[in-house]
Enzyme design. Structure first.
Site, PDB file in Angstrom:
ATOM      1  N   GLY A   1      25.974   3.103  46.728  1.00  0.00           N
ATOM      2  CA  GLY A   1      26.858   2.965  45.577  1.00  0.00           C
ATOM      3  C   GLY A   1      27.003   4.254  44.791  1.00  0.00           C
ATOM      4  O   GLY A   1      26.677   5.344  45.272  1.00  0.00           O
ATOM      5  N   CYS A   2      27.452   4.116  43.552  1.00  0.00           N
ATOM      6  CA  CYS A   2      27.925   5.263  42.774  1.00  0.00           C
ATOM      7  C   CYS A   2      26.838   6.228  42.309  1.00  0.00           C
ATOM      8  O   CYS A   2      27.152   7.343  41.925  1.00  0.00           O
ATOM      9  CB  CYS A   2      28.718   4.762  41.567  1.00  0.00           C
TER      10      CYS A   2
END
Length: 389
Positions: free
Chosen positions: A163-164
């Site tokens: 993810g980010c």
């Protein structure tokens, strides 16, 4: 006989891990944010949802994004109608796209980084590949090794579904590899393609719509190594310290699920508040040993999860607006490219610092911080030391 401690000493680099080159790449298809709601509701056969479209238009208007780049063209979407529906079984179609496109886009960025580095690719000893877009075996790391023609004994690390925050994670791992393996040169690649998350709108799941307004495609690549070769390798930033933490009371704030309908993301409204609430502690831990408590005296690279996160961090720390200039510029020109974003911002910052005639790669300042935020809620912190231009 040689002792273990002597062997270990010989294996370690002397200086800190250093970013020696940066390359970036995006798909050719550029999407203007101002006209995206019209395209999105038309291609997903949702034009009858007038109120929902108006909500989406407001999301796009408030996003502070001017344009994004996307692999998914109108032609591709028309050929794959299941991808355009909300939560329709479509994983096969999505996977078939991303297992090809993710390494291909990664190669484009890597070629640029290797060219800037100026050394033969045979000197790459390690490869870190990170993507939240699709999963396969052998992985995107293997595919990139083949595409670039790297040596078969390059030591590979494949990070899927982070993810980010993972732009910070790859830097942390690259730092440890470079500093503990004398002479190591680490190719780091983050490649993200939104074909796994694209889907039609839903009246009942507005958090899904937020993602449709923010996410874009991009790949970034770095060369990382310690003890740069004088006159041959040109340092850009030094990595001095790293940390990862899970924010307290943040379970479920950001999560993603790879299912038959693709990758779905769920975001709670209080994500900006959770990030801003925990950032002060992360900064104290990182900068107190350096005697730094004025966070306007350092340069800033923060994952631009959305404008609200940046606004609340600025407010919490009383940051001057120019502190987030490079971060906001990347958000504006590319959208949220997940793990690749902070690496794009590193590139943006060093380029603008040179263009503006500043003394260092970090906007003329000596010390800086890089933050990654993502599922968990996980926070990655990297303390950076700039290089004199």
């Amino acid at each position: 006989m040689v002792s273990v401690s002597e062997i270990r000493k010989a294996q370690r680099a002397e200086g800190p891990a250093t970013i020696l080159a940066i390359g970036t790449a995006n798909p050719a298809n550029c999407v203007e944010q101002s006209t995206y709601p019209d395209f999105y509701f038309r291609i997903t056969n949702s034009e009858h949802k007038i109120e929902l479209k108006q909500k989406f238009q407001r999301m796009c208007d408030k996003s502070m994004i001017n344009r994004r780049y996307m692999y998914l063209t109108e032609e591709i979407l028309k050929e794959n109608p299941s991808v355009c529906e909300y939560m329709a079984p479509s994983l096969d179609a999505r996977q078939d796209m991303v297992v090809v496109e993710v390494p291909r886009l990664g190669k484009e960025a890597a070629v640029k980084a290797i060219k800037e580095w100026g050394q033969p690719k045979s000197k790459i000893t390690h490869l870190i590949f990170c993507t939240t877009s699709g999963v396969d075996m052998p992985g995107a790391d293997y595919q990139l090794t083949k595409l670039l023609g790297l040596r078969p004994y390059v030591k590979r690390y494949m990070m899927y579904q982070q993810g980010c925050f993972a732009g910070g994670t790859v830097l942390r791992l690259a730092k440890d590899l470079a500093e503990n393996n004398k002479g190591a040169r680490v190719l780091v690649v983050c490649s993200e393609v939104t074909a796994v998350t694209f889907r039609g709108p839903s009246d009942t799941h507005l958090d899904s719509l937020v993602g449709q307004a923010l996410f874009g495609d991009g790949a970034a690549a770095l060369i990382v190594g310690s003890d740069p070769l004088p006159e041959i390798e040109k340092p850009i930033f030094e990595m001095v310290w790293t940390a990862q933490t899970i924010a307290p009371d943040s379970e479920g704030a950001i999560d993603g699920h790879l299912r038959e309908a693709g990758l779905t993301f769920h975001l709670l409204k209080d994500v900006p508040a959770i990030v801003s609430k925990n950032i002060d502690k992360a900064l104290v831990e990182a900068f107190q040993p350096l005697g730094i408590s004025d966070y306007n005296s350092i340069f800033w690279i923060a994952h631009p999860g959305g404008p609200a996160i940046l606004d609340q961090v600025e407010q919490k720390l009383a940051l001057k607006p120019e502190k987030m200039k490079a971060t906001r510029e990347v958000l504006s020109e590319y959208g949220n490219m997940s793990s690749a974003c902070v690496l794009f911002i590193l590139d943006e910052m060093r380029r603008k610092s040179i263009q503006n005639g500043l003394k260092t790669t970090g906007e003329g300042l000596e010390w800086g911080v890089l933050f990654g935020f993502g599922p968990g809620l996980t926070i990655e912190t990297v303390v950076l030391h700039s290089v004199v231009i």
